[in-house]
Design a protein around this motif. Structure first.
Motif, PDB file in Angstrom:
ATOM      1  N   ILE A 104      37.169  29.994  44.273  1.00 12.45           N
ATOM      2  CA  ILE A 104      36.715  30.985  43.304  1.00 12.45           C
ATOM      3  C   ILE A 104      35.532  31.763  43.869  1.00 12.45           C
ATOM      4  O   ILE A 104      34.561  31.169  44.344  1.00 12.45           O
ATOM      5  CB  ILE A 104      36.280  30.316  41.988  1.00 12.45           C
ATOM      6  N   GLU A 105      35.634  33.087  43.796  1.00 15.76           N
ATOM      7  CA  GLU A 105      34.546  34.003  44.156  1.00 15.76           C
ATOM      8  C   GLU A 105      33.840  33.639  45.460  1.00 15.76           C
ATOM      9  O   GLU A 105      32.647  33.408  45.491  1.00 15.76           O
ATOM     10  CB  GLU A 105      33.525  34.089  43.024  1.00 15.76           C
ATOM     11  N   ARG A 117      33.562  39.893  47.468  1.00 18.72           N
ATOM     12  CA  ARG A 117      33.943  38.592  46.938  1.00 18.72           C
ATOM     13  C   ARG A 117      35.326  38.703  46.297  1.00 18.72           C
ATOM     14  O   ARG A 117      35.533  39.537  45.434  1.00 18.72           O
ATOM     15  CB  ARG A 117      32.944  38.127  45.886  1.00 18.72           C
ATOM     16  N   ASP A 134      38.238  37.136  43.806  1.00 12.62           N
ATOM     17  CA  ASP A 134      38.166  36.376  42.559  1.00 12.62           C
ATOM     18  C   ASP A 134      38.748  34.980  42.718  1.00 12.62           C
ATOM     19  O   ASP A 134      38.078  33.993  42.453  1.00 12.62           O
ATOM     20  CB  ASP A 134      38.884  37.114  41.430  1.00 12.62           C
ATOM     21  N   LEU A 135      40.005  34.903  43.130  1.00  5.55           N
ATOM     22  CA  LEU A 135      40.672  33.609  43.298  1.00  5.55           C
ATOM     23  C   LEU A 135      41.485  33.617  44.578  1.00  5.55           C
ATOM     24  O   LEU A 135      42.140  34.607  44.897  1.00  5.55           O
ATOM     25  CB  LEU A 135      41.611  33.330  42.120  1.00  5.55           C
ATOM     26  N   GLU A 179      43.139  39.073  42.098  1.00  2.00           N
ATOM     27  CA  GLU A 179      42.029  39.925  41.663  1.00  2.00           C
ATOM     28  C   GLU A 179      42.090  40.035  40.143  1.00  2.00           C
ATOM     29  O   GLU A 179      43.114  40.437  39.589  1.00  2.00           O
ATOM     30  CB  GLU A 179      42.128  41.313  42.305  1.00  2.00           C
ATOM     31  N   CYS A 180      41.008  39.645  39.480  1.00  3.21           N
ATOM     32  CA  CYS A 180      40.931  39.688  38.024  1.00  3.21           C
ATOM     33  C   CYS A 180      40.060  40.856  37.586  1.00  3.21           C
ATOM     34  O   CYS A 180      39.025  41.124  38.192  1.00  3.21           O
ATOM     35  CB  CYS A 180      40.322  38.392  37.473  1.00  3.21           C
ATOM     36  N   LYS A 181      40.484  41.489  36.525  1.00  2.27           N
ATOM     37  CA  LYS A 181      39.730  42.570  35.912  1.00  2.27           C
ATOM     38  C   LYS A 181      39.583  42.260  34.426  1.00  2.27           C
ATOM     39  O   LYS A 181      40.370  41.508  33.856  1.00  2.27           O
ATOM     40  CB  LYS A 181      40.442  43.924  36.088  1.00  2.27           C
ATOM     41  N   GLU A 221      35.478  39.841  32.598  1.00  2.00           N
ATOM     42  CA  GLU A 221      36.267  39.479  33.782  1.00  2.00           C
ATOM     43  C   GLU A 221      36.348  37.957  33.935  1.00  2.00           C
ATOM     44  O   GLU A 221      37.391  37.413  34.290  1.00  2.00           O
ATOM     45  CB  GLU A 221      35.655  40.098  35.036  1.00  2.00           C
ATOM     46  N   GLU A 222      35.240  37.279  33.657  1.00  2.00           N
ATOM     47  CA  GLU A 222      35.232  35.807  33.770  1.00  2.00           C
ATOM     48  C   GLU A 222      36.187  35.182  32.761  1.00  2.00           C
ATOM     49  O   GLU A 222      36.838  34.186  33.054  1.00  2.00           O
ATOM     50  CB  GLU A 222      33.816  35.252  33.574  1.00  2.00           C
ATOM     51  N   ARG A 246      39.532  35.427  34.300  1.00  2.00           N
ATOM     52  CA  ARG A 246      39.618  34.489  35.425  1.00  2.00           C
ATOM     53  C   ARG A 246      39.820  33.053  34.923  1.00  2.00           C
ATOM     54  O   ARG A 246      40.686  32.330  35.401  1.00  2.00           O
ATOM     55  CB  ARG A 246      38.371  34.587  36.296  1.00  2.00           C
TER      56      ARG A 246
END
Length: 145
Positions: free
Chosen positions: A60-61, A72, A74-75, A89-91, A36-37, A40
Motif C-alpha cells: 500500500i502506498e 506513490r 495506491d496498491l 490506482e484508487c480515486k 480516496e482512502e 482504497r
C-alpha cells in the motif's frame, strides 16, 4: 467495467484533532480517512474477502521513481514469486475515471511493470491485462494463483 460488490464494512474509525481516521489492518496503523482512502480500504477488503488475495502480498502506498519524480502507487499486488503482478490506482468516488487516470497508472507501470492494471473510484472499476504489448480490457479481477 468490473462489477465490485464491496463486503459489509467492519472498519474501525475514530476522530482525532477534528479529523477522521481509519485503522488500516494491512499497515497496522491509523490513517486519515480521505475519500480516496475510503475507496482504497473498501477495495482492499474486496480483494481479501471476496477474491481471496493473501494480505501478505498486497503493498500500500509505496514510493516509486518516475525519472526524477517520486510518486506513490495506491496498491500493488505481488504474485507468489514476490514479483509485482497487479497495480491499482484508487480515486475518490467523485473523481471521474478519465483517460488521464489510465495514463497515470500506465506511467507508474513503466517504473513497476505488472501484468494487470486497475483503476477504481469505488463506483466504477476498470481493469486491463497486458498481452503482447497491448492492454486488453477484462471484466473481473483475476484469480490469485
Amino acid at each position: 467495467m468490473i462489477k465490485v460488490e464491496f463486503p459489509a464494512p467492519t472498519f474501525r474509525i475514530r476522530e482525532e484533532d477534528g479529523k477522521e481516521l481509519i485503522f488500516d489492518d494491512l499497515r497496522k496503523q491509523w490513517v486519515r480517512l480521505t475519500p480516496e482512502e475510503w475507496v482504497r480500504q473498501n477495495l482492499i477488503q474486496y480483494m481479501l474477502q471476496v477474491k481471496q488475495y493473501p494480505s501478505a502480498f498486497i503493498g500500500i502506498e509505496k514510493e516509486i521513481a518516475l525519472g526524477e519524480l517520486k510518486k506513490r502507487f495506491d496498491l500493488l499486488v505481488f504474485d507468489r514469486n514476490h514479483q509485482p503482478w497487479m497495480m491499482i490506482e484508487c480515486k475518490a468516488m467523485d473523481v471521474e475515471l478519465t483517460e488521464n487516470v489510465l495514463e497515470q497508472i500506465i506511467r507508474y507501470n513503466m517504473s513497476v511493470p505488472v501484468n494487470y492494471l486497475v483503476i477504481s473510484n469505488g463506483t466504477y472499476t476498470y481493469a486491463w491485462v497486458k498481452e503482447k504489448n497491448r492492454l486488453n480490457s477484462i471484466t473481473e479481477l483475476p484469480v490469485f494463483d
